[in-house]
Design a protein around this motif. Structure first.
Motif, PDB file in Angstrom:
ATOM      1  N   GLY A 129       0.793  -1.234   0.000  1.00  0.00           N
ATOM      2  CA  GLY A 129       0.000   0.000   0.000  1.00  0.00           C
ATOM      3  C   GLY A 129       0.821   1.278   0.000  1.00  0.00           C
ATOM      4  N   THR A 130       2.136   1.173  -0.041  1.00  0.00           N
ATOM      5  CA  THR A 130       3.004   2.355   0.020  1.00  0.00           C
ATOM      6  C   THR A 130       2.742   3.335  -1.128  1.00  0.00           C
ATOM      7  N   CYS A 131       2.440   2.811  -2.300  1.00  0.00           N
ATOM      8  CA  CYS A 131       2.369   3.644  -3.507  1.00  0.00           C
ATOM      9  C   CYS A 131       0.963   4.189  -3.772  1.00  0.00           C
ATOM     10  N   ILE A 132       0.135   4.268  -2.748  1.00  0.00           N
ATOM     11  CA  ILE A 132      -1.242   4.728  -2.944  1.00  0.00           C
ATOM     12  C   ILE A 132      -1.272   6.178  -3.456  1.00  0.00           C
ATOM     13  N   VAL A 133      -2.150   6.407  -4.420  1.00  0.00           N
ATOM     14  CA  VAL A 133      -2.379   7.759  -4.935  1.00  0.00           C
ATOM     15  C   VAL A 133      -3.883   7.965  -5.070  1.00  0.00           C
ATOM     16  N   GLU A 149     -11.600   6.143  -5.669  1.00  0.00           N
ATOM     17  CA  GLU A 149     -10.770   7.330  -5.894  1.00  0.00           C
ATOM     18  C   GLU A 149      -9.292   6.994  -5.790  1.00  0.00           C
ATOM     19  N   HIS A 150      -8.979   5.966  -5.021  1.00  0.00           N
ATOM     20  CA  HIS A 150      -7.583   5.649  -4.771  1.00  0.00           C
ATOM     21  C   HIS A 150      -7.159   4.402  -5.541  1.00  0.00           C
ATOM     22  N   ARG A 151      -5.906   4.416  -5.972  1.00  0.00           N
ATOM     23  CA  ARG A 151      -5.321   3.256  -6.645  1.00  0.00           C
ATOM     24  C   ARG A 151      -3.894   3.084  -6.146  1.00  0.00           C
ATOM     25  N   LEU A 152      -3.364   1.914  -6.404  1.00  0.00           N
ATOM     26  CA  LEU A 152      -1.971   1.636  -6.088  1.00  0.00           C
ATOM     27  C   LEU A 152      -1.179   1.795  -7.378  1.00  0.00           C
ATOM     28  N   ASP A 191      -8.498  -2.017 -15.201  1.00  0.00           N
ATOM     29  CA  ASP A 191      -9.382  -2.427 -14.110  1.00  0.00           C
ATOM     30  C   ASP A 191      -8.554  -2.952 -12.938  1.00  0.00           C
ATOM     31  N   MET A 192      -9.102  -2.781 -11.748  1.00  0.00           N
ATOM     32  CA  MET A 192      -8.417  -3.224 -10.547  1.00  0.00           C
ATOM     33  C   MET A 192      -8.469  -4.751 -10.424  1.00  0.00           C
ATOM     34  N   GLU A 193      -7.354  -5.356 -10.081  1.00  0.00           N
ATOM     35  CA  GLU A 193      -7.344  -6.799  -9.857  1.00  0.00           C
ATOM     36  C   GLU A 193      -7.497  -7.084  -8.364  1.00  0.00           C
ATOM     37  N   GLU A 194      -7.671  -8.372  -8.052  1.00  0.00           N
ATOM     38  CA  GLU A 194      -8.043  -8.770  -6.690  1.00  0.00           C
ATOM     39  C   GLU A 194      -7.040  -8.327  -5.625  1.00  0.00           C
ATOM     40  N   THR A 195      -5.770  -8.470  -5.894  1.00  0.00           N
ATOM     41  CA  THR A 195      -4.760  -8.121  -4.892  1.00  0.00           C
ATOM     42  C   THR A 195      -4.841  -6.640  -4.527  1.00  0.00           C
ATOM     43  N   GLU A 196      -4.921  -5.787  -5.541  1.00  0.00           N
ATOM     44  CA  GLU A 196      -5.018  -4.346  -5.290  1.00  0.00           C
ATOM     45  C   GLU A 196      -6.293  -4.022  -4.515  1.00  0.00           C
ATOM     46  N   GLN A 197      -7.391  -4.646  -4.929  1.00  0.00           N
ATOM     47  CA  GLN A 197      -8.673  -4.404  -4.271  1.00  0.00           C
ATOM     48  C   GLN A 197      -8.604  -4.791  -2.794  1.00  0.00           C
ATOM     49  N   THR A 211      -5.929  -5.021  -0.865  1.00  0.00           N
ATOM     50  CA  THR A 211      -5.042  -4.113  -0.126  1.00  0.00           C
ATOM     51  C   THR A 211      -5.754  -2.802   0.181  1.00  0.00           C
ATOM     52  N   LEU A 212      -6.459  -2.259  -0.796  1.00  0.00           N
ATOM     53  CA  LEU A 212      -7.190  -0.998  -0.570  1.00  0.00           C
ATOM     54  C   LEU A 212      -8.302  -1.196   0.462  1.00  0.00           C
TER      55      LEU A 212
END
Ligand code: FES
Length: 94
Positions: free
Chosen positions: A42-46, A75-78, A57-63, A65-66
């Motif tokens: 989650g360090t690179c969140i923007v 609104e936020h993505r990695l 599209d967001m994949e499962e791992t990113e989803q 973590t968020l």
């Protein structure tokens, strides 16, 4: 041509279709911190201030973590998990 703007300093960078956002931010020297680069820490969140539809599209791992971070709000993505599909995207470092 895809384009990414870093709203913190107003700079923009041209991109190629499907170029990783991580690569663009590193090449441009924008101060986004990276850790795992696998969508886990989650360090690179923007915050995506414009053009979220122009990212992959967001994949499962990113989803997941968020969700853990309480930031799965569309609104936020990695950064390390994003690619620019086309059009313009504006990101804000946190
Ligand atoms: S660097 Fe760890 S989630 Fe992006």
């Amino acid at each position: 041509m895809p384009k990414v703007t870093f709203v913190n300093n107003g700079e923009s960078s041209d991109a190629t279709v499907n170029q990783p956002l991580k690569e663009i931010t590193k090449t441009s020297g924008w101060p986004i911190a990276y850790g795992c680069e696998d969508g886990v820490c989650g360090t690179c969140i923007v915050r995506i201030t414009a053009g979220k539809e122009n990212l992959n599209d967001m994949e499962e791992t990113e989803q997941q973590t968020l969700e853990i971070m309480g930031m799965n709000d569309c609104e936020h993505r990695l950064c390390c998990q994003c690619r620019v599909k086309d059009g313009e995207v504006s990101i804000e470092g946190m």
